[in-house]
Design an enzyme around this catalytic site. Structure first.
Site, mmCIF file in Angstrom:
data_model
loop_
_atom_site.group_PDB
_atom_site.id
_atom_site.type_symbol
_atom_site.label_atom_id
_atom_site.label_comp_id
_atom_site.label_asym_id
_atom_site.label_seq_id
_atom_site.Cartn_x
_atom_site.Cartn_y
_atom_site.Cartn_z
ATOM 1 N N THR A 60 40.423 43.811 39.967
ATOM 2 C CA THR A 60 40.282 43.999 38.522
ATOM 3 C C THR A 60 39.541 45.293 38.224
ATOM 4 O O THR A 60 39.973 46.093 37.384
ATOM 5 C CB THR A 60 39.533 42.808 37.888
ATOM 6 N N LYS A 127 30.497 36.416 43.096
ATOM 7 C CA LYS A 127 31.157 37.655 43.467
ATOM 8 C C LYS A 127 31.057 37.826 44.976
ATOM 9 O O LYS A 127 30.282 37.140 45.629
ATOM 10 C CB LYS A 127 30.507 38.853 42.762
ATOM 11 N N ARG A 129 33.890 37.984 47.215
ATOM 12 C CA ARG A 129 35.008 37.573 48.080
ATOM 13 C C ARG A 129 35.741 38.785 48.638
ATOM 14 O O ARG A 129 36.492 38.665 49.597
ATOM 15 C CB ARG A 129 35.945 36.635 47.313
ATOM 16 N N GLU A 136 27.210 45.700 45.192
ATOM 17 C CA GLU A 136 27.485 45.334 43.800
ATOM 18 C C GLU A 136 26.220 44.827 43.117
ATOM 19 O O GLU A 136 25.905 45.235 41.991
ATOM 20 C CB GLU A 136 28.581 44.258 43.745
#
Length: 264
Positions: A60, A127, A129, A136
């Site tokens: 995304t 988050k 994966r 991040e």
């Protein structure tokens, strides 16, 4: 707030493969990747010239990075600096013409845009994966605003509710011992702990930091997330986990009926 439903007909249908707009027959049914692109484009509307941006990683976030590069080339954005959350995003941003820096130079960022694997009703996230959870979390915890972009399949009642992995990044040393400790920690939730491996050769997956990932799968709600977070982080050998708690400030969800924007 909920925006009007989006319909893509003729030349306005997103082309997910090229990240550009092309013509296509109408009517169309939007794919998951097209929904991700819609959410990403909406998120980029929050970007203003002169900002220092956290650039997320994943299927995304890549659309947001591509869009920012496109707007820079068109002159619609200027003086943007990006801080990437992975080597992959670093490469994409360079290719897109986005000037890059790091947290050493910019310890406070204006905005981060990234996807998520799960989002609960309180904007808590899973988050990692894709394997980039540590960088991040470092980048996105340094941002004034954190915009999360997802398609509607990522919405869950509670973290772990999708039945998919909740990753924990660990040092490689004695990973079997670590996996068992994590499994026992969440035994009441029916936890299964698995070392992440490459499907091609079965070798352990290594993060950009050279660490391993233990993927946790839950049959039941794990309860108080902050307690779970603290317990995981107290284990010697754990580097970071994939629960992003109280970090997202805005959630953008793209679905067949349109785009929803939720602010915390």
């Amino acid at each position: 707030m909920a925006l009007a439903p989006l319909q893509f007909i003729g030349s306005n249908k997103p082309n997910v493969d090229s990240c550009q707009m092309v013509s296509s027959p109408s009517p169309v049914i939007l794919t998951q990747d097209e929904l991700k692109k819609i959410a990403a484009y909406k998120a980029v509307e929050f970007v203003e010239s002169g900002m220092v941006l956290g650039l997320g990683t994943g299927s995304t976030a890549c659309h947001a990075v591509a869009r920012i590069g496109e707007l820079l080339q068109q002159g619609k954005l200027k003086n943007i600096v990006g801080v990437p959350t992975s080597k992959k995003t670093h490469e994409q941003a360079i290719s897109a013409g986005i000037p890059l820096s790091d947290l050493d130079t910019y310890p406070i960022l204006d905005l981060a845009i990234d996807g998520a694997d799960e989002v609960d009703p309180y904007l808590n996230l899973v988050k990692g994966r894709g394997g980039s959870l540590l960088r991040e979390k470092m980048v996105e915890s340094a941002c004034k605003k954190f915009v999360v972009i997802v398609d509607e399949t990522k919405l869950v009642k509670h973290l772990g509710g999708s039945g998919l992995a909740m990753p924990v990044e660990i040092v490689p040393f004695c990973w079997k011992f670590m996996a068992e400790r994590l499994r026992m920690m969440f035994m009441d939730a029916g936890c299964v702990a698995k070392l992440r491996r490459f499907s091609e050769n079965g070798e352990p997956f290594a993060t950009d930091n050279g660490n391993y990932i233990i993927d946790l799968y839950f049959e039941k709600d794990i309860g108080d997330l902050k307690v779970a977070s603290d317990e995981i982080l107290r284990l010697a050998g754990v580097v970071e986990h994939g629960m992003f708690l109280d970090m997202a400030t805005t959630l953008i969800v793209a679905g067949e009926l349109g785009v929803t924007v939720k602010n915390k």
